[in-house]
Design an enzyme around this catalytic site. Sequence first.
Site, mmCIF file in Angstrom:
data_model
loop_
_atom_site.group_PDB
_atom_site.id
_atom_site.type_symbol
_atom_site.label_atom_id
_atom_site.label_comp_id
_atom_site.label_asym_id
_atom_site.label_seq_id
_atom_site.Cartn_x
_atom_site.Cartn_y
_atom_site.Cartn_z
ATOM 1 N N HIS A 31 1.600 37.674 25.782
ATOM 2 C CA HIS A 31 2.980 37.315 26.103
ATOM 3 C C HIS A 31 3.117 35.857 26.521
ATOM 4 C CE1 HIS A 31 3.573 41.572 25.627
ATOM 5 N NE2 HIS A 31 4.791 41.215 25.275
ATOM 6 N N GLU B 69 5.615 51.048 17.590
ATOM 7 C CA GLU B 69 4.491 50.158 17.903
ATOM 8 C C GLU B 69 3.217 50.911 18.256
ATOM 9 O OE1 GLU B 69 5.619 47.545 21.110
ATOM 10 O OE2 GLU B 69 6.556 49.148 22.250
ATOM 11 N N ASP C 127 1.974 45.115 18.825
ATOM 12 C CA ASP C 127 1.232 46.261 19.350
ATOM 13 C C ASP C 127 0.766 47.190 18.242
ATOM 14 O OD1 ASP C 127 0.961 46.009 22.160
ATOM 15 O OD2 ASP C 127 3.133 46.176 22.317
ATOM 16 N N CYS D 230 10.258 43.256 14.768
ATOM 17 C CA CYS D 230 10.467 42.297 15.864
ATOM 18 C C CYS D 230 9.167 41.746 16.422
ATOM 19 C CB CYS D 230 11.298 42.916 16.972
ATOM 20 S SG CYS D 230 10.483 44.313 17.749
HETATM 21 C C1 PEP Z 1 5.526 44.106 19.615
HETATM 22 O O1 PEP Z 1 4.691 44.841 20.160
HETATM 23 O O2 PEP Z 1 5.453 43.729 18.439
HETATM 24 C C2 PEP Z 1 6.688 43.627 20.379
HETATM 25 C C3 PEP Z 1 7.672 43.002 19.786
HETATM 26 O O3 PEP Z 1 6.694 43.824 21.715
HETATM 27 P P1 PEP Z 1 5.814 42.988 22.747
HETATM 28 O O4 PEP Z 1 5.228 41.810 22.020
HETATM 29 O O5 PEP Z 1 6.714 42.590 23.847
HETATM 30 O O6 PEP Z 1 4.772 43.969 23.170
HETATM 31 MG MG MG Z 2 5.092 45.737 22.053
#
Ligand code: PEP
Ligand code: MG
Length: 586
Positions: free
Chosen positions: A191, A428, A452, A499
């Site tokens: 993140h 995910e 994920d 996403c």
């Molecule tokens: C993902 O897992 O692709 C996602 C968009 O969520 P995060 O990156 O916040 O885990």
């Molecule tokens: Mg995620």
Amino acid sequence: MRVERKGIAISPGIAVGKVVLLDRSRTIVQRTSVAKGQTKDEIQRFLSAVMRSKEQLLSIKEKLDPDEAGEHHQILNFNIMMLEDAILAEEVVKFIESERVSAEWAVNSVLTKKSEAFKDVEDIYMKERLADIYYLGERILRNLHGEQEDIPDLAEDSVLVTHDISALDVAGYAKHHAIGIVTDIGAPTSHSAIVAKSLGIPAVMGLEDITLRASPGDAILIDGFKGVVILDPDEKEFKDYKKRKKDYLALEKKLLQYAKLPGRTLDGKDIKVNANIEITDELNLALCYGAEGIGMYRTEFLFTNSVYYPDEDRQLENYEKVVAALNSPQVTIRTLDIGGDKFPAGMEPSKKLNPALGLRGIRYSLQDEDTFRTQVRAILRSASDNKIRILIPMVSKLSEIIDTKRLITAIARELGKEDSWEIGVMIETPSAAIIASDIAEEVDFLSIGTNDLIQYTLAVDRINEHVSYLYTPFHPAILRLIKSVVEAGHEKGVPVSVCGEMASQLSCVPLLVGMGVDELSMNIHSIPKVKKLLNTITEKDSKKLLKHSLGLKTENEIRDCVRRAMVSKWGKDLPEEFVVEIVTSV
Ligand code: PEP
Ligand code: MG
């Protein structure tokens, strides 16, 4: 002395600046005197911080599986016992009164004295208690700060050099002039990496020992494209990087021309290009970079920057800002995805636990129902003319969706907001992908979280730089899984978005277009680039490319095939920098 290191290219861009070494592993405490009349307040602050620390530890303990967490239980019990120890509290109180110092300094002094008593003992068990005392001291100190620790204003050319950095610190330091980030550990879909990219701060991670090589004030160059960092560069390199930085900024300006393009392929297939945001400060940028909506607001950053969770009104204020900002009918707020590599201050799990497989996302929310209800109320109250899209993270089974829907439906009824919301699920986990068809029957939209999904499907920790060579969207298992989710959604008449970071990777976009994805949601800086690409490619050719790729058996073959096909078909119509990105994509 000149040092050059190659790490993982995390966030593109060139930085030329001076090293600021950041040590977040221990809180630095300075002796601060207080007036006689103020000691009472300091004692009160100390007692409240002890109480909060105890509450946090008890809540962590409650959530542990009693059968599996033997050693962790022992550590927690030792810490809780220390916090309940009247003698320790008395010592700190006396120290504040007699020395007339701040609570921070008193805690630090008393615990340092205590830890010294453990230093020379041979017994391993007792030695481990020394580490516990440090841990406890850090927790009390963080709680004394209450809110996020103050971030000092930095000089305008500061490059942060640190062992590791949290996403929250990236956002905080970005506001305080940091122009680059360099770390010993970290990986592209952590993140902190995502936030650095979103805010356009060049970053290189996984450099292993850069904190040992750099000294404060050293000149430093970062190449965020190739993952190169140079300390104490020679004159020629310095000039060269300055020029490259200028060129890159010019390119960024050029890219902004594409922000106004529609999200549409050359042969007319509409694909919405939305923004992922982490903090509301990004909303203006999202607008400038051409976001057509908010595809995912990662709300956990609202929660992780304080030891207290934000109350309903504070959350509402944030969600209303998001709803108002883009003038778009599509605003997607993701419910709290605490866990994985995102934890509130003071709630980080033991290193031995595996947080990515633990109490994360909706699992956490369904267990801490008060917090979840507060968030859902705030989200529903923020809905104005258009329906608000509520996105549920880390779903692994259908009952989680049913339970969540029941809870949201009841709250919506209480608020008279029955018709103000839609629900979507993040796909995910492999289990969610496999049952996507059943999930689609229950929801209004699906959103594939490839960050994920790749981690869990390929069994590759997304934040571990030692296995990042295994982390790839081109693995045939990933492509087949995503394709099956898109088909499952469409069969049930439900739109499907992507996403994860894959949505912004140029060499992945045609594959996703070929699969028929309806929406791509991404870090803000990538929006103009992806729009330009969409306007250059066709759905028809993308389908062909996908078909050919799916016939191949290894990730290397697929990646090479995509690179070659894209360059030969569209290379001449794309800016040169795009072609470089395509041929170097991993
Ligand atoms: C993902 O897992 O692709 C996602 C968009 O969520 P995060 O990156 O916040 O885990
Ligand atoms: Mg995620």
